[in-house]
Design a protein around this motif. Structure first.
Motif, PDB file in Angstrom:
ATOM      1  N   GLY A  51       0.794  -1.220   0.000  1.00 18.16           N
ATOM      2  CA  GLY A  51       0.000   0.000   0.000  1.00 18.16           C
ATOM      3  C   GLY A  51       0.821   1.262   0.000  1.00 18.16           C
ATOM      4  O   GLY A  51       2.047   1.246  -0.061  1.00 18.16           O
ATOM      5  N   SER A  52       0.118   2.392   0.055  1.00 15.83           N
ATOM      6  CA  SER A  52       0.731   3.711   0.060  1.00 15.83           C
ATOM      7  C   SER A  52       0.392   4.406   1.372  1.00 15.83           C
ATOM      8  O   SER A  52      -0.778   4.412   1.793  1.00 15.83           O
ATOM      9  N   TYR A  53       1.407   5.012   2.003  1.00 10.94           N
ATOM     10  CA  TYR A  53       1.229   5.583   3.336  1.00 10.94           C
ATOM     11  C   TYR A  53       1.873   6.964   3.452  1.00 10.94           C
ATOM     12  O   TYR A  53       2.907   7.223   2.812  1.00 10.94           O
ATOM     13  N   PRO A  54       1.284   7.851   4.271  1.00 13.05           N
ATOM     14  CA  PRO A  54       1.857   9.184   4.468  1.00 13.05           C
ATOM     15  C   PRO A  54       2.991   9.142   5.492  1.00 13.05           C
ATOM     16  O   PRO A  54       2.780   9.392   6.684  1.00 13.05           O
ATOM     17  N   ALA A  55       4.184   8.853   5.033  1.00  6.79           N
ATOM     18  CA  ALA A  55       5.326   8.753   5.948  1.00  6.79           C
ATOM     19  C   ALA A  55       5.559  10.054   6.698  1.00  6.79           C
ATOM     20  O   ALA A  55       6.056  10.049   7.829  1.00  6.79           O
ATOM     21  N   TYR A  56       5.181  11.188   6.079  1.00  4.06           N
ATOM     22  CA  TYR A  56       5.347  12.482   6.734  1.00  4.06           C
ATOM     23  C   TYR A  56       4.479  12.609   7.990  1.00  4.06           C
ATOM     24  O   TYR A  56       4.678  13.513   8.804  1.00  4.06           O
ATOM     25  N   ASP A  57       3.522  11.691   8.160  1.00  9.63           N
ATOM     26  CA  ASP A  57       2.646  11.662   9.335  1.00  9.63           C
ATOM     27  C   ASP A  57       2.749  10.270   9.962  1.00  9.63           C
ATOM     28  O   ASP A  57       1.891   9.416   9.739  1.00  9.63           O
ATOM     29  N   PRO A  58       3.810   9.999  10.752  1.00  9.11           N
ATOM     30  CA  PRO A  58       4.015   8.649  11.294  1.00  9.11           C
ATOM     31  C   PRO A  58       2.839   8.135  12.108  1.00  9.11           C
ATOM     32  O   PRO A  58       2.514   6.942  12.039  1.00  9.11           O
ATOM     33  N   GLU A  59       2.188   8.998  12.879  1.00  6.92           N
ATOM     34  CA  GLU A  59       1.051   8.556  13.688  1.00  6.92           C
ATOM     35  C   GLU A  59      -0.072   8.017  12.809  1.00  6.92           C
ATOM     36  O   GLU A  59      -0.669   6.975  13.095  1.00  6.92           O
ATOM     37  N   ARG A  60      -0.359   8.717  11.744  1.00  6.49           N
ATOM     38  CA  ARG A  60      -1.418   8.266  10.825  1.00  6.49           C
ATOM     39  C   ARG A  60      -1.014   6.971  10.138  1.00  6.49           C
ATOM     40  O   ARG A  60      -1.827   6.056   9.993  1.00  6.49           O
ATOM     41  N   THR A  61       0.244   6.873   9.717  1.00 12.30           N
ATOM     42  CA  THR A  61       0.705   5.651   9.065  1.00 12.30           C
ATOM     43  C   THR A  61       0.602   4.462  10.007  1.00 12.30           C
ATOM     44  O   THR A  61       0.148   3.378   9.611  1.00 12.30           O
ATOM     45  N   LEU A  62       1.036   4.634  11.254  1.00 13.46           N
ATOM     46  CA  LEU A  62       0.957   3.542  12.219  1.00 13.46           C
ATOM     47  C   LEU A  62      -0.488   3.126  12.475  1.00 13.46           C
ATOM     48  O   LEU A  62      -0.787   1.935  12.614  1.00 13.46           O
ATOM     49  N   ALA A  63      -1.400   4.094  12.520  1.00 15.04           N
ATOM     50  CA  ALA A  63      -2.818   3.766  12.704  1.00 15.04           C
ATOM     51  C   ALA A  63      -3.347   2.980  11.515  1.00 15.04           C
ATOM     52  O   ALA A  63      -4.115   2.015  11.679  1.00 15.04           O
ATOM     53  N   MET A  64      -2.939   3.358  10.314  1.00 14.01           N
ATOM     54  CA  MET A  64      -3.360   2.634   9.116  1.00 14.01           C
ATOM     55  C   MET A  64      -2.826   1.204   9.131  1.00 14.01           C
ATOM     56  O   MET A  64      -3.549   0.249   8.808  1.00 14.01           O
ATOM     57  N   LEU A  65      -1.568   1.041   9.512  1.00 16.72           N
ATOM     58  CA  LEU A  65      -0.973  -0.288   9.561  1.00 16.72           C
ATOM     59  C   LEU A  65      -1.660  -1.159  10.609  1.00 16.72           C
ATOM     60  O   LEU A  65      -1.951  -2.336  10.364  1.00 16.72           O
ATOM     61  N   ALA A  66      -1.932  -0.580  11.774  1.00 13.29           N
ATOM     62  CA  ALA A  66      -2.555  -1.341  12.856  1.00 13.29           C
ATOM     63  C   ALA A  66      -3.979  -1.770  12.506  1.00 13.29           C
ATOM     64  O   ALA A  66      -4.484  -2.766  13.048  1.00 13.29           O
ATOM     65  N   SER A  67      -4.613  -1.042  11.587  1.00 15.03           N
ATOM     66  CA  SER A  67      -5.993  -1.381  11.225  1.00 15.03           C
ATOM     67  C   SER A  67      -6.074  -2.578  10.281  1.00 15.03           C
ATOM     68  O   SER A  67      -7.145  -3.185  10.146  1.00 15.03           O
ATOM     69  N   VAL A  68      -4.945  -2.934   9.643  1.00 12.27           N
ATOM     70  CA  VAL A  68      -4.983  -4.024   8.663  1.00 12.27           C
ATOM     71  C   VAL A  68      -3.969  -5.126   8.964  1.00 12.27           C
ATOM     72  O   VAL A  68      -3.928  -6.126   8.239  1.00 12.27           O
ATOM     73  N   MET A  69      -3.178  -4.957  10.026  1.00 11.86           N
ATOM     74  CA  MET A  69      -2.152  -5.941  10.345  1.00 11.86           C
ATOM     75  C   MET A  69      -2.280  -6.389  11.799  1.00 11.86           C
ATOM     76  O   MET A  69      -2.818  -5.643  12.638  1.00 11.86           O
ATOM     77  N   PRO A  70      -1.795  -7.584  12.131  1.00 10.24           N
ATOM     78  CA  PRO A  70      -1.898  -8.091  13.514  1.00 10.24           C
ATOM     79  C   PRO A  70      -0.810  -7.492  14.413  1.00 10.24           C
ATOM     80  O   PRO A  70       0.052  -8.194  14.934  1.00 10.24           O
TER      81      PRO A  70
END
Length: 217
Positions: free
Chosen positions: A181-200
């Motif tokens: 996928g594609s993630y906003p690395a400039y916003d680590p908090e948002r990226t981590l939230a996105m990852l946590a929503s689809v990964m264990p």
């Protein structure tokens, strides 16, 4: 003097999580990624940038009288009318070319090659390594976007550390989980939230600047 100290005194620089676009006197456009810096030296004979830290995306302007050069500790790149990214890594330089071509010459052995549009490679002071297909993720990276095509989670976290002014750790138990996928690395908090929503995985915060990623037990 460390690269961090040199970066603060450079002609152009960005801080952690900051990105910047600049236009040089000849019309060349340069985009600086997070925690990046370069110096500019123009005269009647050449246009020279020296990359001190991080990564830059360059769209060169035409100037038949003066070559456009980029130096790193590992060698020199000569743009042949082009758009390209270059990034300083631990012991080598990464070059990815998207338009035109770039000539590479190593600083110690003067090994030379030409990298054409759609190609990328790494080089150090002595060696030029194998040519690969240019990854569009490198161009996106300068703009703070992380594009993942089946890369391990630990690689994603390593990239996010460039945007996070603090501790960002990862448990070996989840380090090799594949990421897409594609993630906003400039916003680590948002990226981590996105990852946590689809990964264990679970994102734990001891303090605002201390973040750990582990299994979602």
């Amino acid at each position: 003097m460390s690269s961090t100290a040199l970066a603060w005194f450079a002609d152009y620089h960005t801080g952690i999580g900051e990105m910047r676009e600049v236009q040089l006197p000849d019309g060349t456009q340069v985009w600086l990624g997070t925690a990046s810096a370069f110096n500019q030296s123009y005269d009647n004979n050449q246009r020279l940038l020296s990359l001190v830290k991080g990564e830059i995306l360059i769209q060169t302007a035409a100037d038949a009288a003066r070559p456009f050069l980029v130096d790193t500790p590992h060698g020199r790149m000569r743009a042949l009318g082009t758009r390209f990214t270059t990034r300083l890594e631990d012991k080598e330089t990464l070059l990815a070319v998207y338009q035109g071509a770039v000539e590479v010459r190593t600083s110690e052995t003067a090994a030379t090659t030409i990298v054409r549009a759609g190609q990328q490679l790494r080089f150090d002071a002595h060696n030029i390594y194998a040519v690969e297909t240019a990854d569009p993720a490198h161009e996106a990276s300068v703009r703070g976007i992380l594009i993942a095509h089946n890369i391990p989670l630990e690689q994603v976290i390593r990239e996010l550390r460039r945007y996070h002014a603090g501790h960002l750790g990862i448990d070996p138990a989840v380090a090799q989980l594949p990421v897409f996928g594609s993630y906003p690395a400039y916003d680590p908090e948002r990226t981590l939230a996105m990852l946590a929503s689809v990964m264990p995985i679970r994102v734990q915060r001891r303090m605002s600047w201390w973040i750990s990623i582990g299994p979602d037990a």
